[in-house]
Design a protein around this motif. Structure first.
Motif, short mmCIF file in Angstrom:
data_model
loop_
_atom_site.label_atom_id
_atom_site.label_comp_id
_atom_site.label_asym_id
_atom_site.label_seq_id
_atom_site.Cartn_x
_atom_site.Cartn_y
_atom_site.Cartn_z
N PHE A 186 -8.33 0.98 7.23
CA PHE A 186 -7.26 1.98 7.29
C PHE A 186 -7.06 2.53 8.69
CE2 PHE A 186 -7.60 2.14 2.64
CZ PHE A 186 -6.24 2.13 2.29
N ARG A 187 -8.18 2.72 9.45
CA ARG A 187 -8.01 3.21 10.82
C ARG A 187 -7.26 2.19 11.65
NH1 ARG A 187 -13.35 5.13 10.01
NH2 ARG A 187 -14.19 3.23 11.01
N LYS A 188 -7.60 0.95 11.43
CA LYS A 188 -6.99 -0.10 12.22
C LYS A 188 -5.50 -0.21 11.92
CE LYS A 188 -7.40 -5.09 13.17
NZ LYS A 188 -8.13 -6.32 12.86
N HIS A 189 -5.13 -0.02 10.58
CA HIS A 189 -3.72 -0.21 10.20
C HIS A 189 -3.04 1.09 9.80
CE1 HIS A 189 -4.29 -4.59 10.05
NE2 HIS A 189 -5.45 -4.38 9.39
N LEU B 22 1.51 4.38 7.46
CA LEU B 22 2.39 5.54 7.59
C LEU B 22 3.84 5.12 7.43
CD1 LEU B 22 2.76 8.55 8.19
CD2 LEU B 22 2.71 7.99 10.64
N ILE B 23 4.17 4.04 8.10
CA ILE B 23 5.57 3.56 7.99
C ILE B 23 5.89 3.17 6.56
CG2 ILE B 23 7.16 1.73 8.71
CD1 ILE B 23 5.68 1.74 11.44
N GLY B 24 4.96 2.49 5.92
CA GLY B 24 5.20 2.07 4.53
C GLY B 24 5.37 3.25 3.61
N PHE B 25 4.58 4.30 3.84
CA PHE B 25 4.68 5.47 3.00
C PHE B 25 6.04 6.13 3.14
CE2 PHE B 25 3.98 10.07 2.44
CZ PHE B 25 3.59 10.08 1.11
N ILE B 26 6.48 6.17 4.42
CA ILE B 26 7.80 6.78 4.66
C ILE B 26 8.89 5.97 3.96
CG2 ILE B 26 9.51 7.30 6.43
CD1 ILE B 26 7.10 7.94 8.32
N VAL B 27 8.75 4.66 4.00
CA VAL B 27 9.76 3.79 3.33
C VAL B 27 9.77 4.02 1.82
CG1 VAL B 27 10.33 1.41 2.81
CG2 VAL B 27 9.75 2.04 5.12
#
Length: 871
Positions: A16-19, A24-29
């Protein structure tokens, strides 16, 4: 184990730290996608809405992923949008919006839809009323509208009424106003159709019959007459209804009254005591209460004797009719007497009827007075009975046995008066059988057939011959005499006075004459057989001589002139001679008369002709009677010297016809002769001579009205001819009484013509006159009956109501009509009465006094209509 779990978690955390940027972008989408789906939404289908009917709500539809959808409406005319759902009929637009949780709206498109008008039927309900349909008043409560939307109602209406082709009153709604619950108009929301309703007078026809009672005076002049009987003669009360009718009329004293119902009792109530009289049409057929006088005829008795120089009287009476009541007696006295020969009335002075209890009760009787006759016979010898004998002796040198011509006496046998100036023949008897010297009728044989005698008169009348009325007054004849030709009318007013309806008939025996033929005489064949059986007999030796004499005279069997030829041969075969020589007793009288004596009187001529006609196949009979010259409108005395004999022949289809065969040279100076000899010399002896003076009376005629007529001295005028200067017509006082019955009533009158000095000069004129008369004709009325129309299943069509549509009844008359006609099945018929009787105030049937026409109503049963099925 724990260490392995820890190392795994460390690897996940490192991932998760690496990605972390990617996550974050996916969550916003994902958040954005959820907002689109559940916020403003995704349109699946645009807004749509189907048309509906007034009363239903619009049902718009739009599919979206939004949280909810909202709709707005407006009329198609483009007004502002509104969230208020439309309810009125019309064309609208609807649009939908998807709404997010945060209130964001998104337009889902616009659709058009219609709210169609609702179909509704406004009906005037069939209505039963208790009044005349033409006067009924209707309001909105009588209308029905099935299918109104809840809250809508009928507010006002316009209607009219009229009768349909069958006479049923219909109420037609023309316009109905429908409003909403708030009072605003709602007619634009409906397609309205109208149906008419029927109005029926539901009242029941009820005929009440009050009691009838007639009491005839029986000794108590002050008797009261009443009857409390009331019956329902037509119709019936509805179930649970009741009535208690009573009469109030009392007939006190003589007279007649209608039996009236007490108005206070003319009431009908239901089981709760409510007045329901209005549910009935009540007709009261009033009975008659009568206290009648006794009807009697008081006749003074008659008496008769031969003249002896002393007076004849008769002081006794006969009471006919109802007779006298117990305790009553007649007080009267005859004052008449007669000494000289002739006839007079047996007159009595004032009469009275007296009661032992009440004194003079004459007014309690309706009295008709008839006077008997006092008859003193003439002193001359010899009752006229020769023609009444069953034998007629041809060998009597003096001629007829009914008198002695050499006696010098002028015995008056009878008097007659005809309407013409001509020769009149009067038949007294006829004979069948001849024995060589005498004519006779066999014992029990029928010598006179009245209906057969009328046949010739019918034939003449049927062929247009002129009528002649002959009046006959018997004086010294012991049997009836008959003039030619009777046509079926014969009147007898008393024992010495007869009236006949006769026809004149000219005997023509020339080649061109055609006898009148009566084609409708139904019993002709039967009577012809009778005639040929009894009136064809001729002794064989006599027949041979007659046929030989006929052959020598050129008479041909069956020729068209045979009847004339025989008459001429007989009339010229001998000489008329009152002083003829006596006939030998051993010789046949007819053969001796024709071949040897060749002289004789009427009896010999008639006997010879009778046998000769029979010899040639024509039925014939020997006839005796009297011949006299008539004077138009004047009485003529007939004496014994006018006795005469002649022959009658029977013609098929015509009947008995007299033929005059007595030869010339005779006269009326002695029995059996007639002046002028053979009748057919110049056109016959029964001709009608035109009068120099004709007098006519003004006619009086009226319709029957139940009242008698007493006509005094009707006017007269000279219809034809003129009087000599200074002469005048004397008409005696005339009174004609006509009872209140249809008929023609004549009065005898003896008109004379007087000169300027008052001397009777009637004999100088040939004149005639009609008899004055009163004519009462039938009263004309028209009776109409009501009709009725019912629908199949409602029972039979029947209506016993009626009314007089033309004319009126005579005063005091009442009519009783029975009507039971009924139409049971689908169809129609006329409502004819079963019987109609009219009664006068004496309860006597006077229906024949009326000429009644009818205008029947129609009874109809119509087929029931099937209910319309929803398709």
């Amino acid at each position: 184990m724990y260490e392995q779990y820890e190392r795994r978690m460390q690897r996940i955390a490192a991932f998760f730290r690496k990605h972390r940027i990617t996550f974050l972008i996916g969550f916003i989408v994902i958040l954005a996608a959820l907002f689109v789906i559940f916020g403003v939404g995704i349109t699946v289908s645009k807004t749509s809405c189907g048309s509906i009917t007034y009363g239903d709500k619009p049902d718009p539809e739009a599919k979206t992923t939004a949280l909810r959808v909202e709709y707005e409406y407006r009329p198609i005319t483009g007004m502002d949008w509104s969230k208020e759902v439309p309810t009125e009929a019309g064309t609208y637009e609807v649009r939908g919006f998807s709404v997010s949780f945060c209130g964001i709206r998104r337009n889902l498109g616009t659709a058009e839809f219609k709210i169609k008008k609702k179909n509704v039927t406004v009906t005037f309900a069939d209505k039963d009323i208790f009044e005349e349909t033409s006067s009924a008043v209707f309001d909105g409560s009588d209308l029905r509208a099935d299918g109104l939307v809840n809250g809508d109602r009928l507010s006002g209406n316009f209607t009219h009424t009229e009768e349909d082709a069958d006479g049923v009153l219909k109420v037609y709604p023309e316009y109905a106003e429908i409003v909403h619950e708030d009072g605003s108009g709602a007619n634009d929301c409906y397609n309205i159709t109208y149906e008419a309703g029927s109005i029926r007078d539901a009242r029941i026809w009820l005929e009440l019959k009050t009691g009838t009672k007639t009491v005839k005076y029986s000794g108590n002049p002050s008797e009261d007459v009443s009857s409390d009987t009331v019956t329902i003669s037509q119709g019936k009360l509805r179930p649970g209804h009741k009535a208690d009718f009573h009469c109030i009329t009392v007939q006190s004293g003589f007279g007649r009254s209608d039996n009236e119902i007490d108005p206070a009792t003319l009431k009908i109530t239901d089981e709760d005591g409510n007045d329901v009289t209005g549910q009935y049409i009540i007709y009261v057929n009033k009975g008659l209460l009568a206290f009648d006088k006794r009807v009697i005829t008081i006749s003074s008795d008659s008496a008769e004797k031969d003249y002896d120089g002393t007076p004849l009287s008769k002081n006794s009476f006969t009471i006919r009719g109802d007779g006298l009541a117990d305790g009553d007696r007649l007080v009267a006295e005859c004052i008449s007497s007669r000494t000289d020969p002739g006839i007079s009335d047996n007159v009595f002075e004032e009469y009275a009827i007296v009661s032992d209890t009440y004194g003079d009760v004459t007014d309690c009787y309706e009295v008709t007075v008839k006077l008997g006759k006092l008859k003193v016979n003439y002193p001359e010898d010899g009752e006229i009975d020769g023609s009444d004998s069953e034998e007629f002796d041809l060998d009597h040198a003096g001629g007829l046995r009914s008198g002695n011509p050499s006696s010098g006496k002028k015995t008056i046998l009878f008097s007659f008066r005809g309407q013409s100036r001509r020769r009149y023949y009067f038949r007294e008897n006829n004979y069948m059988n001849y024995d060589g010297h005498t004519w006779k009728n066999p014992a029990g044989g029928v010598a006179y057939e009245p209906e057969a005698e009328y046949l010739t008169g019918f034939a003449l009348y049927d062929n247009g011959y002129q009528k002649d009325r002959v009046l006959i007054r018997k004086r010294r004849l012991s049997k009836r005499i008959y003039p030619y030709f009777m046509s079926g009318k014969e009147y007898e007013s008393d024992e010495d006075y007869y009236e006949y309806a006769c026809d004149t008939f000219t005997l023509g025996l020339d080649d061109s004459f055609e006898y009148p033929y009566y084609t409708d005489y139904v019993f002709m064949g039967e009577y012809e057989n009778y005639v040929r059986e009894y009136y064809m007999d001729v002794p064989s030796d006599v027949k041979a001589v007659l046929l030989e004499l006929g052959k020598q005279a050129g008479i041909r069997q069956g020729s068209s002139t045979m009847i004339r030829d025989i008459a001429k041969f007989i009339s010229t075969a001998a000489t008329y001679d009152l002083d003829h020589p006596a006939f030998p007793s051993d010789e046949d009288l007819v053969i001796w008369f024709l071949t040897q004596s060749k002289s004789g009187i009427c009896q010999h001529y008639a006997s010879a002709a009778t046998l000769m006609y029979r010899a040639y196949g024509i039925p014939a009979r020997f006839v005796v009677g009297y011949v006299a010259e008539g004077k138009a409108g004047q009485w003529v005395d007939v004496d014994i010297d006018t006795g005469h004999a002649w022959v009658e022949i029977f013609l098929e289809g015509t009947g008995w016809v007299p033929v005059e065969v007595t030869g010339g040279g005779g006269g009326q100076d002695g029995a059996g002769g007639i002046s002028g000899g053979y009748v057919d010399d110049g056109g016959g002896g029964f001709g009608f001579d035109r009068a120099d003076l004709l007098i006519a009376f003004e006619a009086y005629s009226k319709e029957y009205d139940g009242q008698p007529v007493r006509l005094e001295n009707p006017g007269w005028y000279i219809e034809q001819g003129m009087l000599k200067e200074g002469d005048e017509v004397y008409v005696p006082n005339i009174v004609i009484y006509a009872p209140p019955e249809v008929g023609t009533y004549r009065e005898d009158v003896d008109i004379r013509i007087l000169d300027k000095n008052g001397q009777d000069v009637t004999y100088e004129y040939s004149f005639g006159y009609s008899l004055p008369y009163v004519e009462i004709t039938q009263r004309k009325i028209e009776i109409s009956t009501y009709g009725m129309t019912v629908t199949e299943g409602e029972g039979p069509a029947q209506n016993n109501r009626w009314f007089i549509s033309k004319g009126t009844l005579a005063s005091g008359d009442s009519v009783d009509i029975v009507i039971t006609a009924s139409q049971e099945d689908v169809g129609r018929r006329q409502n004819w009465p079963d019987s109609v009787h009219i009664y006068n105030d004496k309860n006597e049937d006077v229906t024949e006094m009326y000429s009644i026409s009818y205008n029947p109503g129609v009874l109809e049963v119509t087929a029931a209509q099937e209910e319309k099925k929803d398709k």
